[in-house]
Scaffold this motif. Structure first.
Motif, short mmCIF file in Angstrom:
data_model
loop_
_atom_site.label_atom_id
_atom_site.label_comp_id
_atom_site.label_asym_id
_atom_site.label_seq_id
_atom_site.Cartn_x
_atom_site.Cartn_y
_atom_site.Cartn_z
N ASN A 1 0.84 -1.23 -0.07
CA ASN A 1 0.04 0.22 0.08
C ASN A 1 0.92 1.10 -0.01
O ASN A 1 2.03 1.27 0.00
CB ASN A 1 -1.03 0.01 1.33
CG ASN A 1 -0.12 -0.26 2.37
OD1 ASN A 1 0.76 0.32 2.86
ND2 ASN A 1 -0.72 -1.22 3.24
N ALA A 2 0.28 2.43 -0.08
CA ALA A 2 0.95 3.64 -0.20
C ALA A 2 1.76 3.98 1.07
O ALA A 2 3.03 4.42 0.84
CB ALA A 2 0.12 4.78 -0.31
N ARG B 1 4.97 1.87 0.87
CA ARG B 1 6.02 2.39 0.06
C ARG B 1 6.48 3.92 0.27
O ARG B 1 7.62 3.91 0.21
CB ARG B 1 4.93 2.54 -1.34
CG ARG B 1 4.66 1.23 -2.18
CD ARG B 1 4.23 1.42 -3.56
NE ARG B 1 3.11 2.52 -3.45
CZ ARG B 1 1.70 1.65 -3.56
NH1 ARG B 1 1.67 0.65 -3.32
NH2 ARG B 1 0.53 2.46 -3.49
N TYR B 2 5.64 4.43 1.25
CA TYR B 2 6.41 5.84 1.75
C TYR B 2 7.44 5.54 2.76
O TYR B 2 8.36 6.14 2.59
CB TYR B 2 5.28 6.70 2.19
CG TYR B 2 5.67 7.75 2.97
CD1 TYR B 2 6.12 9.01 2.45
CD2 TYR B 2 5.77 7.58 4.50
CE1 TYR B 2 6.65 10.00 3.16
CE2 TYR B 2 6.19 8.90 5.31
CZ TYR B 2 6.47 9.94 4.54
OH TYR B 2 7.12 11.10 5.31
N LEU C 1 -1.72 8.96 5.08
CA LEU C 1 -1.69 7.49 4.31
C LEU C 1 -2.20 6.38 4.86
O LEU C 1 -3.03 5.64 4.22
CB LEU C 1 -0.20 7.37 3.84
CG LEU C 1 0.52 8.41 2.74
CD1 LEU C 1 2.04 8.02 2.97
CD2 LEU C 1 0.03 8.49 1.65
N THR D 1 -5.96 6.93 3.97
CA THR D 1 -6.50 6.57 2.87
C THR D 1 -6.29 5.20 2.31
O THR D 1 -7.14 4.67 1.46
CB THR D 1 -5.78 7.49 1.84
OG1 THR D 1 -4.15 7.36 1.99
CG2 THR D 1 -5.91 9.19 2.14
N SER D 2 -5.30 4.63 2.82
CA SER D 2 -4.95 3.26 2.51
C SER D 2 -5.89 2.24 3.35
O SER D 2 -5.75 0.99 3.08
CB SER D 2 -3.67 2.77 2.84
OG SER D 2 -2.86 3.63 2.10
#
Length: 371
Positions: A72-73, A76-77, A140, A143-144
């Motif tokens: 997920n974002a 990755r972040y 994040l 949203t994820s």
């Protein structure tokens, strides 16, 4: 069904017969002498196989450079920001050392104070980056539609209070993994902790011993050394003490980030914590709440004692202590055997309590059958 099988008994007997280790034989002999006392536990194991699960739960494996699935974002972040965040945290630790050192050695030099003021401004700017990072992580995660692990969330909040705590970064979704420079994502276990502790031991011995010439110069030979070097000795000594504080703080923050039992670690390493916190006494001095001379001598004297104890601990862990104690090798042997016997005594007490509980349960079951 839950009793030890004949095959397992035969295998154990064969292993004992092949053993040439007298220490192992002595341990088995001591256990067999308590067989009659432990009989209720053996009987109870038929209905409660849990008591037969005596395997060690320690994980001493070293697992580094583990792969992390960026599903997920948020993942990755974190994978993208982990190196820059470590460098920023390390930079803020250096700045903290410089600022604390300035309070310890404030000689009224305007240029030096202005430099520290500039560092404080930089520290504040970098802290804003940490705040932005925390807000972005929260965004994040929302949203994820993922939930940050509680332990990782607590560590992130604490890093807002003191950003250098982010030197050891736990994964936000897999808190059993931590990112370390040159090790990558690694599993937080006893193996990683012991490995890093050993890597730190010898350098920390050298760093700890630096305090001895520093204090000797401060207490006895300050004017002579300053005249000989023809320089501002207070600044030099301050830099050395700042470096010592930096090293101990870095080690403490990294190791406490790896362990899952922070309170136990602090309890065992309270000397380290005092070494880190003692420089803050200078803030009290700056407020003129106590007499400068007495407080300064007390804090420096305690630093010497604490650092020497830390050095001794490092020698023990790195096996250097035995070489230094070669003139009296039985000292460490007696000390370790005393600790082993104390642990054995505690084990026997627990086994006796377990035997009493087992006996009570067996009697209770017998009464229920009669009724």
């Amino acid at each position: 069904m839950n009793q030890i099988s004949d095959e397992k008994k035969a295998a154990l007997i064969s292993a004992i017969d092949q053993s040439e280790n007298p220490f192992v034989i002595a341990q088995i002999e001591a256990l067999l002498k308590r067989e009659q006392l432990l009989t209720p536990i053996g009987v109870l194991s038929k209905d409660y196989p849990l008591v037969l699960q005596v395997q060690s739960t320690r994980d001493i494996s070293l697992q580094t450079n583990l792969s992390i699935k960026a599903v997920n974002a948020l993942s990755r972040y974190q994978e993208l920001i982990v190196w820059p965040k470590f460098l920023v945290s390390l930079t803020m630790l250096f700045i903290s050392a410089a600022i604390i050192n300035n309070f310890s050695y404030d000689e009224g030099h305007l240029q030096y104070s202005a430099f520290i003021s500039s560092l404080a401004v930089i520290y504040g700017i970098l802290w804003v980056l940490f705040l932005m990072d925390a807000l972005l992580v929260a965004r994040l995660a929302h949203t994820s539609k993922v939930r940050i692990a509680q332990s990782s969330f607590v560590r992130k909040i604490l890093s807002l209070i003191f950003p250098p705590m982010a030197i050891g970064q736990r994964h936000l979704l897999e808190p059993e993994k931590i990112w370390l420079p040159f090790y990558g994502w690694s599993k937080c276990n006893e193996g990683l902790f012991n490995h890093l502790k050993k890597q730190f031991s010898i350098p920390m011995i050298v760093i700890a011993l630096l305090i001895i010439p520093v204090l000797l110069i401060e207490w006895q030979f300050y004017e002579e050394v300053e005249t000989f070097l023809n320089t501002d000795l207070s600044l030099v000594l301050g830099l050395v003490q700042g470096f010592i504080w930096l090293a101990f703080t870095f080690e403490f923050l990294l190791l406490i980030a790896i362990t899952d039992d922070e309170f136990t670690y602090i309890k065992k390493n309270w000397i380290d914590l005092l070494i880190i916190l003692l420089p803050f006494v200078s803030f009290v001095r700056s407020l003129r709440l106590v007499k400068v001379a007495r407080l300064s001598q007390l804090s420096r004297g305690y630093k010497l004692r604490a650092l020497l104890m830390k050095a001794r601990e490092g020698f023990i862990f790195a096996s250097f202590f035995y070489r230094l104690m070669a003139v009296k090798p039985d000292y460490q042997l007696k000390k370790l055997m005393k600790k082993l016997n104390e642990n054995q005594k505690e084990r026997e007490i627990i086994e006796e309590d377990l035997a009493k509980l087992s006996d009570w349960l067996l009697k209770k079951e017998a009464k229920e059958k009669v009724q």
